[in-house]
Design a protein around this motif. Structure first.
Motif, PDB file in Angstrom:
ATOM      1  N   MET A   3     -12.961  -7.957  -5.254  1.00  0.00           N
ATOM      2  CA  MET A   3     -12.093  -7.491  -3.996  1.00  0.00           C
ATOM      3  C   MET A   3     -11.766  -8.478  -2.966  1.00  0.00           C
ATOM      4  O   MET A   3     -12.431  -9.203  -2.736  1.00  0.00           O
ATOM      5  CB  MET A   3     -12.789  -6.346  -3.162  1.00  0.00           C
ATOM      6  N   GLU A   6     -10.005 -10.828   2.349  1.00  0.00           N
ATOM      7  CA  GLU A   6      -9.211 -10.994   3.478  1.00  0.00           C
ATOM      8  C   GLU A   6      -8.857  -9.492   4.169  1.00  0.00           C
ATOM      9  O   GLU A   6      -8.718  -9.165   5.098  1.00  0.00           O
ATOM     10  CB  GLU A   6      -7.929 -11.548   3.148  1.00  0.00           C
TER      11      GLU A   6
ATOM     12  N   GLY B   2      -1.756   3.285  18.296  1.00  0.00           N
ATOM     13  CA  GLY B   2      -3.098   2.907  18.772  1.00  0.00           C
ATOM     14  C   GLY B   2      -4.001   2.491  17.434  1.00  0.00           C
ATOM     15  O   GLY B   2      -5.317   2.800  17.736  1.00  0.00           O
ATOM     16  N   MET B   3      -3.392   1.802  16.672  1.00  0.00           N
ATOM     17  CA  MET B   3      -4.089   1.449  15.285  1.00  0.00           C
ATOM     18  C   MET B   3      -4.999   0.060  15.681  1.00  0.00           C
ATOM     19  O   MET B   3      -4.360  -0.859  16.388  1.00  0.00           O
ATOM     20  CB  MET B   3      -3.032   1.109  14.161  1.00  0.00           C
ATOM     21  N   ASP B   4      -6.074   0.457  15.297  1.00  0.00           N
ATOM     22  CA  ASP B   4      -7.231  -0.803  15.661  1.00  0.00           C
ATOM     23  C   ASP B   4      -6.641  -1.949  14.821  1.00  0.00           C
ATOM     24  O   ASP B   4      -6.392  -2.127  13.683  1.00  0.00           O
ATOM     25  CB  ASP B   4      -8.493  -0.388  14.937  1.00  0.00           C
ATOM     26  N   GLU B   6      -8.001  -4.944  14.363  1.00  0.00           N
ATOM     27  CA  GLU B   6      -9.020  -5.513  13.535  1.00  0.00           C
ATOM     28  C   GLU B   6      -9.095  -4.972  12.071  1.00  0.00           C
ATOM     29  O   GLU B   6      -9.091  -5.730  11.109  1.00  0.00           O
ATOM     30  CB  GLU B   6     -10.683  -5.208  13.947  1.00  0.00           C
ATOM     31  N   LEU B   7      -8.563  -3.784  11.885  1.00  0.00           N
ATOM     32  CA  LEU B   7      -8.356  -3.114  10.725  1.00  0.00           C
ATOM     33  C   LEU B   7      -7.100  -3.788  10.012  1.00  0.00           C
ATOM     34  O   LEU B   7      -6.879  -3.583   8.640  1.00  0.00           O
ATOM     35  CB  LEU B   7      -8.636  -1.663  10.776  1.00  0.00           C
ATOM     36  N   ILE B   8      -6.163  -4.265  10.702  1.00  0.00           N
ATOM     37  CA  ILE B   8      -4.931  -4.677  10.014  1.00  0.00           C
ATOM     38  C   ILE B   8      -5.083  -6.131   9.332  1.00  0.00           C
ATOM     39  O   ILE B   8      -4.398  -6.098   8.357  1.00  0.00           O
ATOM     40  CB  ILE B   8      -4.102  -4.950  11.231  1.00  0.00           C
ATOM     41  N   LYS B   9      -6.251  -6.904   9.584  1.00  0.00           N
ATOM     42  CA  LYS B   9      -6.304  -8.125   9.142  1.00  0.00           C
ATOM     43  C   LYS B   9      -6.324  -8.008   7.684  1.00  0.00           C
ATOM     44  O   LYS B   9      -7.018  -7.251   6.920  1.00  0.00           O
ATOM     45  CB  LYS B   9      -7.486  -8.754   9.714  1.00  0.00           C
ATOM     46  N   GLY B  10      -5.523  -8.842   6.915  1.00  0.00           N
ATOM     47  CA  GLY B  10      -5.487  -8.858   5.579  1.00  0.00           C
ATOM     48  C   GLY B  10      -4.292  -8.032   4.978  1.00  0.00           C
ATOM     49  O   GLY B  10      -3.927  -8.543   3.790  1.00  0.00           O
ATOM     50  N   THR B  11      -3.883  -7.146   5.440  1.00  0.00           N
ATOM     51  CA  THR B  11      -2.820  -6.464   4.983  1.00  0.00           C
ATOM     52  C   THR B  11      -1.436  -7.023   5.043  1.00  0.00           C
ATOM     53  O   THR B  11      -0.761  -6.800   4.425  1.00  0.00           O
ATOM     54  CB  THR B  11      -2.663  -4.932   5.555  1.00  0.00           C
ATOM     55  N   ALA B  41       3.769   2.047  12.660  1.00  0.00           N
ATOM     56  CA  ALA B  41       2.481   1.920  13.005  1.00  0.00           C
ATOM     57  C   ALA B  41       2.426   0.196  12.764  1.00  0.00           C
ATOM     58  O   ALA B  41       1.356  -0.196  13.311  1.00  0.00           O
ATOM     59  CB  ALA B  41       2.156   2.367  11.421  1.00  0.00           C
ATOM     60  N   PHE B  42       3.188  -0.410  12.122  1.00  0.00           N
ATOM     61  CA  PHE B  42       2.962  -1.921  12.219  1.00  0.00           C
ATOM     62  C   PHE B  42       3.915  -2.521  13.349  1.00  0.00           C
ATOM     63  O   PHE B  42       5.456  -1.855  13.303  1.00  0.00           O
ATOM     64  CB  PHE B  42       3.379  -2.436  10.891  1.00  0.00           C
ATOM     65  N   LEU B  98     -10.474  -1.352  -1.957  1.00  0.00           N
ATOM     66  CA  LEU B  98     -11.160  -1.312  -0.719  1.00  0.00           C
ATOM     67  C   LEU B  98     -10.964   0.233  -0.365  1.00  0.00           C
ATOM     68  O   LEU B  98     -12.042   0.644   0.559  1.00  0.00           O
ATOM     69  CB  LEU B  98     -10.196  -2.203   0.268  1.00  0.00           C
ATOM     70  N   CYS B  99      -9.724   0.874  -0.126  1.00  0.00           N
ATOM     71  CA  CYS B  99      -9.716   2.065   0.201  1.00  0.00           C
ATOM     72  C   CYS B  99     -10.512   3.152  -0.282  1.00  0.00           C
ATOM     73  O   CYS B  99     -11.261   3.864   0.438  1.00  0.00           O
ATOM     74  CB  CYS B  99      -8.326   2.611  -0.085  1.00  0.00           C
ATOM     75  N   VAL B 102     -14.332   2.231   1.024  1.00  0.00           N
ATOM     76  CA  VAL B 102     -14.472   2.643   2.590  1.00  0.00           C
ATOM     77  C   VAL B 102     -14.544   4.067   2.634  1.00  0.00           C
ATOM     78  O   VAL B 102     -15.330   4.763   3.230  1.00  0.00           O
ATOM     79  CB  VAL B 102     -13.197   2.000   3.376  1.00  0.00           C
TER      80      VAL B 102
END
Lengths: 110, 110
Positions: A3, A6, B2-4, B6-11, B41-42, B98-99, B102
């Motif tokens: 996985m 990043e 309001g998307m966190d 931190e969770l965006i990193k890597g996408t 969202a982005f 990952l999805c 999690v």
DNA sequence: TCCCTATGCATAGGACTCCTATGTATTATA
DNA sequence: TATAATACATAGGAGTCCTATGCATAGGGA
């Protein structure tokens, strides 16, 4: 697992909070549990886990307590605070939004 | 949204590759497209987008070409390379893993 | 008994990603 | 004609995670 590391960023604190919502756990237990639950998808390192736990505690989302009767192994059990439970709900929703948003883009590219 | 963050990193790189798999696009177009496709969202910043494009090009995953007949606005169009297409497949699979991982943890905590 | 592994916590230093802030320039709009 | 939108770029910094290292105890095999 192969996985992309990043893509993992940001999920650590979410998953720690989620795991601690089940029951109080100590650091090593958290790491092994998340590994087992995901078939080895996550393999958290001490250098990520413990600093993250310290930060979550500093932010008031979890609280740690040393336990260990004499003769027992010393472990620091963490439990969710009320604030941590609220943040867990927020982060879970953010995670859902992120999943939907990313999958929207990926789908539309097919 | 309001998307966190931190969770965006890597996408970011995953989605850039995905968007460019549709057709060649220039930076500003990439940012507006991902915003539209996800209902806002982005909201990628220039300070994230352009360095990321440069890195993807340095890594050989995309290639940029200045375009603009005289009188037209100068734009740098990027297109996927063969290597970029392969990495897109890998990253998409990693994202799926990952999805699932999690969500497994989140579900088990309910 | 002695060594090695697993368990258990911790931190320093660095790599990497993303953001804020700033700069430049052109085009469209009010 | 001023302002917003378009379009690209980079420096500097914050934050997250990893590698490497350290300390300490418990358990199993040689």
């Amino acid at each position: 697992m192969g996985m992309d590391t990043e893509l993992i960023k940001g999920t650590l604190s979410l998953l720690i909070l989620s795991l601690l919502s089940r029951k109080p756990m100590y650091g090593y237990e958290i790491a092994t549990t998340v590994g087992q639950d995901t078939g080895g998808a996550f393999d958290w390192k001490e250098g990520s886990l413990y600093p993250s736990l310290h930060k979550l505690e500093k932010d008031g989302l979890i609280r740690g307590q040393w336990q260990g009767k004499p003769g027992e192994r010393r472990r620091k059990y963490y439990h969710l605070t009320k604030g941590g439970r609220a943040v867990l709900v927020e982060k879970s929703e953010s995670w859902g939004q992120l999943c939907r948003a990313v999958n929207q883009v990926l789908e539309k590219s097919k």
